[in-house]
Design a protein around this motif. Structure first.
Motif, PDB file in Angstrom:
ATOM      1  N   VAL A  86      10.972  37.065 -21.739  1.00  0.00           N
ATOM      2  CA  VAL A  86      10.048  38.096 -22.214  1.00  0.00           C
ATOM      3  C   VAL A  86       8.657  37.889 -21.608  1.00  0.00           C
ATOM      4  CG1 VAL A  86       8.865  39.022 -24.256  1.00  0.00           C
ATOM      5  CG2 VAL A  86      11.306  38.470 -24.373  1.00  0.00           C
ATOM      6  N   ALA A  87       8.213  36.643 -21.546  1.00  0.00           N
ATOM      7  CA  ALA A  87       6.866  36.354 -21.043  1.00  0.00           C
ATOM      8  C   ALA A  87       6.692  36.793 -19.598  1.00  0.00           C
ATOM      9  CB  ALA A  87       6.564  34.866 -21.188  1.00  0.00           C
ATOM     10  N   VAL A  88       7.692  36.589 -18.747  1.00  0.00           N
ATOM     11  CA  VAL A  88       7.543  36.960 -17.346  1.00  0.00           C
ATOM     12  C   VAL A  88       7.389  38.479 -17.224  1.00  0.00           C
ATOM     13  CG1 VAL A  88      10.023  37.053 -16.711  1.00  0.00           C
ATOM     14  CG2 VAL A  88       8.334  36.532 -14.993  1.00  0.00           C
ATOM     15  N   VAL A  89       8.087  39.222 -18.066  1.00  0.00           N
ATOM     16  CA  VAL A  89       7.970  40.687 -18.022  1.00  0.00           C
ATOM     17  C   VAL A  89       6.603  41.138 -18.562  1.00  0.00           C
ATOM     18  CG1 VAL A  89       8.923  42.847 -18.952  1.00  0.00           C
ATOM     19  CG2 VAL A  89      10.448  41.085 -18.040  1.00  0.00           C
ATOM     20  N   LEU A  90       6.128  40.505 -19.622  1.00  0.00           N
ATOM     21  CA  LEU A  90       4.786  40.823 -20.139  1.00  0.00           C
ATOM     22  C   LEU A  90       3.743  40.612 -19.043  1.00  0.00           C
ATOM     23  CD1 LEU A  90       5.066  39.168 -23.678  1.00  0.00           C
ATOM     24  CD2 LEU A  90       4.651  41.603 -23.247  1.00  0.00           C
ATOM     25  N   ARG A 109      16.364  40.668 -23.770  1.00  0.00           N
ATOM     26  CA  ARG A 109      16.533  41.734 -22.772  1.00  0.00           C
ATOM     27  C   ARG A 109      16.147  43.088 -23.361  1.00  0.00           C
ATOM     28  NH1 ARG A 109      20.186  37.901 -22.300  1.00  0.00           N
ATOM     29  NH2 ARG A 109      20.754  36.990 -20.273  1.00  0.00           N
ATOM     30  N   ALA A 110      16.378  43.274 -24.678  1.00  0.00           N
ATOM     31  CA  ALA A 110      15.971  44.512 -25.346  1.00  0.00           C
ATOM     32  C   ALA A 110      14.448  44.589 -25.395  1.00  0.00           C
ATOM     33  CB  ALA A 110      16.562  44.574 -26.755  1.00  0.00           C
ATOM     34  N   ILE A 111      13.816  43.453 -25.680  1.00  0.00           N
ATOM     35  CA  ILE A 111      12.351  43.400 -25.708  1.00  0.00           C
ATOM     36  C   ILE A 111      11.799  43.733 -24.318  1.00  0.00           C
ATOM     37  CG2 ILE A 111      10.325  41.922 -26.044  1.00  0.00           C
ATOM     38  CD1 ILE A 111      12.070  40.247 -28.030  1.00  0.00           C
ATOM     39  N   CYS A 112      12.375  43.138 -23.292  1.00  0.00           N
ATOM     40  CA  CYS A 112      11.934  43.391 -21.906  1.00  0.00           C
ATOM     41  C   CYS A 112      12.072  44.872 -21.560  1.00  0.00           C
ATOM     42  CB  CYS A 112      12.760  42.559 -20.922  1.00  0.00           C
ATOM     43  SG  CYS A 112      12.437  40.784 -21.001  1.00  0.00           S
ATOM     44  N   ARG A 113      13.197  45.476 -21.916  1.00  0.00           N
ATOM     45  CA  ARG A 113      13.409  46.900 -21.616  1.00  0.00           C
ATOM     46  C   ARG A 113      12.350  47.747 -22.339  1.00  0.00           C
ATOM     47  NH1 ARG A 113      18.745  48.995 -20.390  1.00  0.00           N
ATOM     48  NH2 ARG A 113      20.194  47.397 -19.631  1.00  0.00           N
ATOM     49  N   TYR A 114      12.077  47.391 -23.596  1.00  0.00           N
ATOM     50  CA  TYR A 114      11.095  48.135 -24.394  1.00  0.00           C
ATOM     51  C   TYR A 114       9.717  48.065 -23.734  1.00  0.00           C
ATOM     52  CZ  TYR A 114       7.830  48.823 -28.320  1.00  0.00           C
ATOM     53  OH  TYR A 114       6.789  49.231 -29.125  1.00  0.00           O
ATOM     54  N   LEU A 154      11.793  49.533 -14.096  1.00  0.00           N
ATOM     55  CA  LEU A 154      12.926  50.385 -14.462  1.00  0.00           C
ATOM     56  C   LEU A 154      12.842  51.635 -13.611  1.00  0.00           C
ATOM     57  CD1 LEU A 154      12.824  50.301 -18.385  1.00  0.00           C
ATOM     58  CD2 LEU A 154      14.645  49.367 -16.944  1.00  0.00           C
ATOM     59  N   PRO A 155      13.948  52.037 -12.977  1.00  0.00           N
ATOM     60  CA  PRO A 155      13.899  53.270 -12.185  1.00  0.00           C
ATOM     61  C   PRO A 155      13.909  54.500 -13.088  1.00  0.00           C
ATOM     62  CG  PRO A 155      16.069  52.246 -12.026  1.00  0.00           C
ATOM     63  CD  PRO A 155      15.269  51.420 -12.970  1.00  0.00           C
ATOM     64  N   SER A 156      13.644  55.674 -12.489  1.00  0.00           N
ATOM     65  CA  SER A 156      13.649  56.876 -13.318  1.00  0.00           C
ATOM     66  C   SER A 156      14.713  57.892 -12.918  1.00  0.00           C
ATOM     67  CB  SER A 156      12.266  57.528 -13.317  1.00  0.00           C
ATOM     68  OG  SER A 156      11.766  57.551 -12.001  1.00  0.00           O
TER      69      SER A 156
END
Lengths: 225, 212
Positions: free
Chosen positions: A17-21, A68-73, A86-88
């Motif tokens: 999670v931290a790396v995504v933040l 992974r849910a937190i990262c996606r959010y 995330l692509p669109s």
């Protein structure tokens, strides 16, 4: 209100999670949970995370767990800041989901099993099951051969742009290398990809653990937790 | 017509078939015979590099990983059949939480149990009963957490069914079918049992559970 991340300083899933933040330039407050003292099994914790696992977030009252849910959010909420993760378009989204599933089913079970047997079980008083280690190593090798084929055709796991799916590999990948199992170097495309993702500034900032210097605000929870 | 390449009895192939049934998406199954090792043939691994089933060919678009296929089909046909992925950001976040729970707190344990007790005997091998006992023990606390969640809401992501619930069906059915102490894991927990009965009696699942 700033996002609160409840986790353990060096926990695999907390670092995920931290790396995504960091990649998304999202400020957060880190509240350490001492898993070595079983704080994650205490009722005050399981009231929020019923499986008794770290991490979870409190984003202005929204409680969310599963890294992974937190990262996606986070990647979706902050789509317009930091690195797009995330692509669109529908086709790219589908290929991202394929990559995310590859990580979950064709990587995580093997690296987490090896990390447990060779590093973490000892922290909790267990001992290494050598037969299981041998079996997991063999399976991981076969999986990474497939990764090498995929990454020989494209730069990242979902295509030519980095996505969450690539970043998800970082914490366990680092542990595997740390315990002396280098499965990446001998596979040229995997090696190239690993070097790329593991040298990102976001990973370098957090890989040693979350602490005062790399969260916006490090607060030791002075309570029963 | 979606072309589904897989094995009629395979758990992951039946998951994709289930989604197609829920969404009223016609599909055509081309058999990749796992008992003959056809998934390891070069013609298959050229498309699915891990040598696994299933994959789909949707008008030329190739996709593998059953959960990815489930998401792709659900998003492609949002207004057809059962709605299986929410679009509102908060509901979507809770869906992702539930999807992750299924993968990492259920399938990671139930899959290997089914592997030992169902798939190994089919190949003439003996189950590792010690491993099964350990896995079953670790499953209990996970199912206690499920019981807590499902006592507050109807399904794993909230009050509407989603892909996250349906993903439990292929391995869960094989697990429950072992009876005895395995079925007891679900039967002994009232909310979990209620949820299991609900999802496992869906017409779409009944249509494919014995073969995609």
């Amino acid at each position: 209100m700033v996002l609160k991340l409840y986790g353990f300083t060096t926990s695999i899933c907390t670092l995920r999670v931290a790396v995504v933040l960091k990649e998304k330039n999202v400020s957060f407050e880190f509240i350490p949970v001492d898993i070595l003292k079983s704080a994650h099994k205490a009722p005050e914790f399981t009231a929020y995370q019923p499986f008794g696992q770290v991490p979870y977030i409190d984003d202005d009252g929204l409680i969310l767990y599963e890294s992974r849910a937190i990262c996606r959010y986070i990647a979706a909420k902050y789509a317009s800041q930091g690195t797009p993760l995330l692509p669109s378009d529908p086709t790219a989204i589908a290929l991202f989901e394929q990559a995310a599933s590859i990580e979950a089913s064709n990587y995580d079970p093997f690296v987490s099993g090896l990390a447990w047997e060779l590093k973490f079980t000892k922290l909790f008083g267990g001992k290494t099951d050598e037969a299981r280690v041998k079996s997991l190593q063999g399976q991981l090798s076969a999986k990474l051969d497939a990764y090498d084929v995929i990454l020989g055709k494209q730069k990242y796991l979902a295509g030519n742009d980095i996505t969450l799916a690539d970043l998800f590999h970082l914490p366990y990948g680092a542990v595997i290398l740390d315990i002396g199992l280098d499965k990446f170097s001998s596979r040229p495309n995997v090696a190239r990809w690993w070097k790329d993702i593991s040298s990102r500034a976001s990973w370098k900032t957090v890989k040693g653990g979350i602490h005062q210097g790399n969260a916006i605000h490090y607060r030791v929870l002075q309570s029963a937790l | 017509m979606v072309k589904l390449y897989g094995f009629s009895g395979s758990t992951c192939t039946r998951l994709v078939a289930l989604i197609c049934k829920e969404k009223n998406i016609p599909y055509e199954l081309t058999s990749v015979n796992l008992s003959k090792g056809e998934q390891k043939a070069a013609s298959h691994t050229a498309i699915q590099p891990f040598g696994q089933v299933p994959y789909i060919d949707d008008d030329g678009f190739i996709l593998y990983e059953s959960r990815a296929i489930a998401r792709y089909l659900s998003k492609k046909y949002p207004n057809q059949g059962t709605s299986l992925i929410p679009s509102d950001p908060k509901a979507e976040a809770l869906f992702e939480q539930a999807a992750s729970i299924e993968t990492f707190n259920f399938s990671v344990i139930v899959g290997p149990i089914v592997g030992e007790k169902v798939f190994k005997p089919r190949r003439g091998l003996q189950p590792d009963e010690e491993r099964v006992s350990e896995l079953l023990a670790s499953l209990q606390s996970k199912m206690d957490a499920y019981e807590v969640i499902l006592s507050k809401q109807k399904y794993l992501a909230g009050d509407s069914v989603t892909i996250a619930d349906l993903c439990h069906l292929p391995y869960g059915t094989a697990f429950y079918g072992l009876g005895g102490s395995f079925a007891e894991v679900f039967d002994s927990r009232p909310s979990l049992s209620r949820w299991w009965k609900d999802i496992s009696s869906r017409p779409a699942w009944l249509a494919v559970k014995d073969g995609a």
